[in-house]
Design a protein around this motif. Structure first.
Motif, PDB file in Angstrom:
ATOM      1  N   TYR A   1       2.740   7.715   4.275  1.00  0.00           N
ATOM      2  CA  TYR A   1       2.190   8.102   2.976  1.00  0.00           C
ATOM      3  C   TYR A   1       3.288   8.208   1.919  1.00  0.00           C
ATOM      4  O   TYR A   1       4.311   8.874   2.137  1.00  0.00           O
ATOM      5  N   HIS A   2       3.071   7.573   0.802  1.00  0.00           N
ATOM      6  CA  HIS A   2       3.879   7.787  -0.409  1.00  0.00           C
ATOM      7  C   HIS A   2       5.381   7.580  -0.202  1.00  0.00           C
ATOM      8  O   HIS A   2       6.188   8.420  -0.557  1.00  0.00           O
ATOM      9  N   THR A   3       5.724   6.445   0.384  1.00  0.00           N
ATOM     10  CA  THR A   3       7.152   6.117   0.485  1.00  0.00           C
ATOM     11  C   THR A   3       7.424   4.743  -0.115  1.00  0.00           C
ATOM     12  O   THR A   3       8.313   4.038   0.342  1.00  0.00           O
TER      13      THR A   3
ATOM     14  N   GLN B   1      -1.033  15.684  -0.358  1.00  0.00           N
ATOM     15  CA  GLN B   1       0.168  16.109  -1.082  1.00  0.00           C
ATOM     16  C   GLN B   1      -0.184  16.370  -2.545  1.00  0.00           C
ATOM     17  O   GLN B   1      -1.013  15.669  -3.134  1.00  0.00           O
ATOM     18  N   LYS B   2       0.474  17.385  -3.099  1.00  0.00           N
ATOM     19  CA  LYS B   2       0.130  17.794  -4.461  1.00  0.00           C
ATOM     20  C   LYS B   2       1.125  17.307  -5.517  1.00  0.00           C
ATOM     21  O   LYS B   2       0.872  17.423  -6.712  1.00  0.00           O
ATOM     22  N   GLU B   3       2.259  16.765  -5.083  1.00  0.00           N
ATOM     23  CA  GLU B   3       3.250  16.323  -6.058  1.00  0.00           C
ATOM     24  C   GLU B   3       2.680  15.218  -6.946  1.00  0.00           C
ATOM     25  O   GLU B   3       1.845  14.427  -6.518  1.00  0.00           O
TER      26      GLU B   3
ATOM     27  N   ALA C   1       2.629  11.780  -5.645  1.00  0.00           N
ATOM     28  CA  ALA C   1       1.855  11.547  -4.421  1.00  0.00           C
ATOM     29  C   ALA C   1       0.358  11.461  -4.705  1.00  0.00           C
ATOM     30  O   ALA C   1      -0.470  11.712  -3.836  1.00  0.00           O
ATOM     31  N   GLN C   2       0.010  11.095  -5.934  1.00  0.00           N
ATOM     32  CA  GLN C   2      -1.410  11.024  -6.284  1.00  0.00           C
ATOM     33  C   GLN C   2      -1.968   9.607  -6.210  1.00  0.00           C
ATOM     34  O   GLN C   2      -3.170   9.408  -6.265  1.00  0.00           O
ATOM     35  N   ARG C   3      -1.094   8.612  -6.099  1.00  0.00           N
ATOM     36  CA  ARG C   3      -1.582   7.226  -6.099  1.00  0.00           C
ATOM     37  C   ARG C   3      -2.357   6.931  -4.815  1.00  0.00           C
ATOM     38  O   ARG C   3      -2.007   7.393  -3.724  1.00  0.00           O
TER      39      ARG C   3
ATOM     40  N   CYS D   1       0.840  -1.201   0.000  1.00  0.00           N
ATOM     41  CA  CYS D   1       0.000   0.000   0.000  1.00  0.00           C
ATOM     42  C   CYS D   1       0.872   1.247   0.000  1.00  0.00           C
ATOM     43  O   CYS D   1       1.785   1.361   0.824  1.00  0.00           O
ATOM     44  N   ILE D   2       0.585   2.167  -0.889  1.00  0.00           N
ATOM     45  CA  ILE D   2       1.361   3.407  -0.984  1.00  0.00           C
ATOM     46  C   ILE D   2       0.867   4.440   0.026  1.00  0.00           C
ATOM     47  O   ILE D   2       1.505   5.462   0.253  1.00  0.00           O
ATOM     48  N   ASN D   3      -0.273   4.163   0.644  1.00  0.00           N
ATOM     49  CA  ASN D   3      -0.908   5.112   1.569  1.00  0.00           C
ATOM     50  C   ASN D   3      -0.902   4.542   2.987  1.00  0.00           C
ATOM     51  O   ASN D   3      -0.599   3.375   3.194  1.00  0.00           O
ATOM     52  N   ALA D   4      -1.271   5.396   3.940  1.00  0.00           N
ATOM     53  CA  ALA D   4      -1.407   4.914   5.317  1.00  0.00           C
ATOM     54  C   ALA D   4      -2.545   3.905   5.374  1.00  0.00           C
ATOM     55  O   ALA D   4      -3.554   4.051   4.679  1.00  0.00           O
ATOM     56  N   GLN D   5      -2.366   2.898   6.190  1.00  0.00           N
ATOM     57  CA  GLN D   5      -3.394   1.844   6.198  1.00  0.00           C
ATOM     58  C   GLN D   5      -3.458   1.095   7.525  1.00  0.00           C
ATOM     59  O   GLN D   5      -2.488   1.064   8.292  1.00  0.00           O
TER      60      GLN D   5
END
Lengths: 408, 373
Positions: free
Chosen positions: B317-319, B348-350, B353-355, B298-302
């Motif tokens: 998030y996003h690491t 995040q707007k980068e 960081a959209q996934r 998972c690319i996001n917090a979960q």
């Protein structure tokens, strides 16, 4: 005798007050004595070649991958690697500085998460030594201490102690050691802290919380006006000096610092990657005052390097030289054909050695009013770690190879 | 002193006495060594007393004349992961002192599959270091080895030996491999030979989820907030109704992913919503109780719960994201099992960081998919 001469020259010409500057012939931590990345008395070959082995004293293939640098302790060149499944096998390796022959190896298994971006590696931090022991840290937050024969002295799995510490892009902060304490900075979105660990037995000397934001920079040792040692910790929200023996804050400044390149202490000036470069005056007690700030001196990945009253930064593929006293930009030099540069440059005499990730080394003459590339050398291996310079030799840790560059 | 005593006495009585005297300290030493190894096996995390004792024990054992390398390796079996590393470090030290004298015993240790997998792989490396021919020969019989590292090397050896492996060989490798990167590579090569393997099924990814959201996570403040979905789930209530979401009532939708890596794209389902939380529920039917692992990427917090028990939580998030990024042992039961995942997106707007994605699978401890429906 010659080594004594180098010691004298290195100390007198660069006049650093950083910690760990005992013997100039040793390069015992990330960016070497005083973390300056410079060895004024050294003379390195300008030409060398990985294919023909011109001016390559020796090279040795190392299994796995590393993006950290090697250190030199006495006659030993010591490096780390992560290999095997997911780079889980974490290894410390020692090679004879004269022959390149392996002296010893110690091998453990990563207990933290070894995952990282393909550019990086589990063996990303550069190890450190106090001349008696070697302290190796890994992205997986495994910290191992061995003696100079490779025997395990102690081991800490900081990922086990702090399960939410880690970053799957990869961690890279290198440890430092001072006053009998190993200092490790672990900052990420989870458990974030700086920890001081007693160098002899691995017990915790102190622990302080740090901002829960990703940070890849390394601690920097400085000498405070009182004569005591200090450890500089930087983050996107603060710059703090703590005592290595007890972790207590000596001073703290709310300021946004870069989270990849690390600070440099040059005498009583602290050069901080912050808003470009910010230089602070360490000559008086308490929080330091700002001497100058220059956003055109902007190190994006590599740490700055200081020599002969000049400071050098690499902004993507441009080398920028500034006056270390005023911050005035003196010249800029575009590095041609370099796609990415991660390796912090080193200075030997009046030559700056800068490696691109692709393994090209650009040798820059920094003696004149403009920087000038005098040679471009190819090693044929990825280079992301900062080289070690000892005497008239440079030890380059490629991703899969260790090289000794010295005149034939 | 004891040796001198033995030499000084020539009588049988004297010899017997000397033997007793000799045996006793050796036995004591062995007991002491055993105690130290036992302490290293069970060293506790974040415990300075244990670290100090372990450091002292390792030093003493390294210098002991009565310590046996094989005993150290055997003691790794059943040790804690932390303890294993202390023992491994000690073993490396002892092996370096006498690399040649113990080879027969090391070979016997390596072939004993009941020993600790990490210890066996270490021995394999010692024995084959610098001898590529021996290494290749040994790996020939290790495709099904119980050590994940030996199995990984055995698969890699065959997989890297040729670009034109026969279909049958690749299928054998696929059956043997447990490492995601190797599995994906093998399936890719089979595909080029016209052999289609359902990759998602091979891994055991959970492909059908009931999803509900978005719930508010503005400022990334709701990772630990228990929305009604969570409390209802914890209370064993039905999750079939609607809930108050971030911008009004939200209802469950069913999403079946066809992605080869079981990736569920929440950004697509929820119109690239940011600062939000989505819950997902998957159900698994089993004929009998089963110990297995849930593994999540998972690319996001979960957070992940299995049958009401929280088993995974990462506020990151996003690491990075990869197959089997996070894993936890779980006990599944005969009948219906329910898996709940809470996936948090920040603001995040980068571009990177959209996934807003996750993947999850159930497998045994080696990584082999378990049969579910």
């Amino acid at each position: 005798m010659r080594s004594l001469l180098y010691s004298f020259l290195a100390i007198s010409l660069s006049a650093p007050l950083g910690i760990g500057l005992c013997v100039a012939d040793d390069w015992k931590q990330f960016r070497g004595p005083g973390a300056l990345g410079a060895s004024a008395g050294s003379r390195l070959p300008e030409q060398f070649d990985g294919a023909s082995l011109k001016n390559v004293a020796w090279k040795t293939a190392i299994p796995g991958r590393s993006v950290g640098g090697a250190i030199v302790v006495g006659e030993q060149v010591i490096t780390t690697t992560g290999d095997g499944m997911d780079q889980r096998r974490i290894r410390l390796l020692s090679y004879d500085a004269k022959t390149g022959k392996q002296r010893w190896e110690q091998q453990l298994v990563a207990r933290g998460r070894p995952y990282c971006h393909p550019t990086s590696a589990n063996a990303a931090p550069t190890p450190a030594s106090d001349g008696e022991r070697v302290y190796a840290f890994f992205s997986s937050n495994d910290l191992a201490c061995v003696d100079l024969q490779g025997n395990l002295v102690w081991y800490r799995s900081l990922a086990t102690d702090f399960p939410k510490a880690g970053n799957d892009v990869g961690m890279s902060s290198s440890p430092v050691v001072a006053d009998g304490v190993v200092i490790v900075q672990v900052e990420c979105q989870g458990d974030s802290f700086a920890i001081g660990i007693n160098s002899t037995d691995g017990t915790t000397a102190w622990l302080i919380e740090r901002p829960r934001k990703a940070n890849w920079s390394s601690p920097t040792m400085v000498k405070m006006p009182s004569g005591k040692s200090g450890v500089i910790l930087q983050s996107s929200g603060d710059l703090v000096a703590v005592s290595p023996s007890d972790g207590k804050a000596m001073w703290k400044m709310e300021m946004g610092c870069s989270t990849t390149p690390s600070a440099v202490a040059d005498g009583n000036r602290l050069i901080v990657p912050s808003g470009g470069l910010t230089v602070l005056d360490l000559s008086s007690a308490g929080a330091p005052s700002q001497l100058w700030k220059e956003n055109k001196l902007n190190p994006n990945a590599c740490s700055p390097v200081v020599s002969s009253d000049k400071v050098y930064v690499v902004n993507r593929t441009v080398l920028v030289c500034g006056d270390a006293f005023t911050g005035k930009v003196l010249w800029q030099l575009r590095i041609p054909d370099a796609k990415q540069i991660w390796s912090s440059p080193v200075i030997a005499g009046n030559r700056l050695y800068l490696f691109s990730m692709e393994g090209a080394c650009f040798v820059v003459d920094i003696s004149g009013e403009e920087g000038k590339i005098v040679e471009t050398n190819q090693l044929g291996d990825e280079v992301l770690g900062s080289p070690a310079v000892v005497g008239n030799a440079m030890y380059v840790r490629g991703a899969t190879t260790l090289w000794k560059i010295a005149s034939e | 002193m004891y040796v001198k005593l033995f030499l000084a006495r020539s009588s049988v009585k004297g010899a017997l006495l000397a033997s007793l005297v000799l045996a006793t300290p050796m036995a004591c030493l062995a007991d002491t060594n055993s105690e130290k190894l036992g302490m290293l096996r069970t060293i506790r995390p974040n415990n300075d007393t244990d670290v100090k004792a372990a450091s002292s024990a390792v030093k003493q054992l390294s210098e002991s004349s009565s310590i046996d390398l094989i005993d150290v390796l055997k003691s790794m079996k059943g040790a804690s992961p932390l303890g294993k590393n202390w023992l491994l470090g000690l073993a490396n030290t002892l092996h370096r002192k006498s690399p040649e004298t113990t080879k027969d015993a090391l070979r016997a240790f390596l072939t004993d599959a009941s020993q600790d997998p990490e210890a066996r792989y270490t021995v394999f490396r010692w024995l084959t270091d610098g001898d590529a021919e021996l290494k290749a020969k040994m790996l020939d019989g290790m495709l099904q080895d119980s050590s994940p590292e030996l199995r990984f090397e055995a698969v890699a050896k065959v997989l890297n030996s040729s670009e034109t492996l026969e279909t049958g060989v690749l299928q054998t490798l696929l059956e043997a491999s447990r490492h995601p990167e190797q599995i994906v590579a093998i399936i890719g090569r089979l595909g080029k030979q016209g052999v289609t393997v359902n990759q998602s099924e091979h891994f055991g990814f959970l492909d059908t989820w009931k999803l509900i959201g978005p719930f508010d996570n503005v400022g990334s403040r709701s990772f630990d907030k228990e929305y009604a979905v969570e409390t209802d789930y914890a209370d064993g209530k039905s999750l079939a109704g609607s809930y108050n979401g971030k911008s009004g009532a939200v209802q469950w939708v069913t999403e079946t992913t066809a992605d080869a890596e079981g990736v569920v794209d929440l950004a697509k389902v929820f119109n690239n919503e940011k600062g939000c939380i989505v819950y997902g529920v998957a159900t698994v039917e089993l004929p009998a109780d089963l110990d297995c692992e849930i593994r999540v990427g998972c690319i996001n917090a979960q957070k992940v719960w299995v049958n009401g028990k929280l088993v995974i939580a990462n506020e990151v998030y996003h690491t990075g994201m990869q197959i089997d990024q996070y894993a936890a042992p779980v006990k599944l039961r005969a009948g219906t099992n329910q898996i709940l995942i809470k996936v948090c997106q920040n603001e995040q707007k980068e571009a990177w960081a959209q996934r807003y994605v996750f993947q999850a699978r159930l497998c045994d401890s080696t990584g082999k998919a378990i049969a579910t429906k």
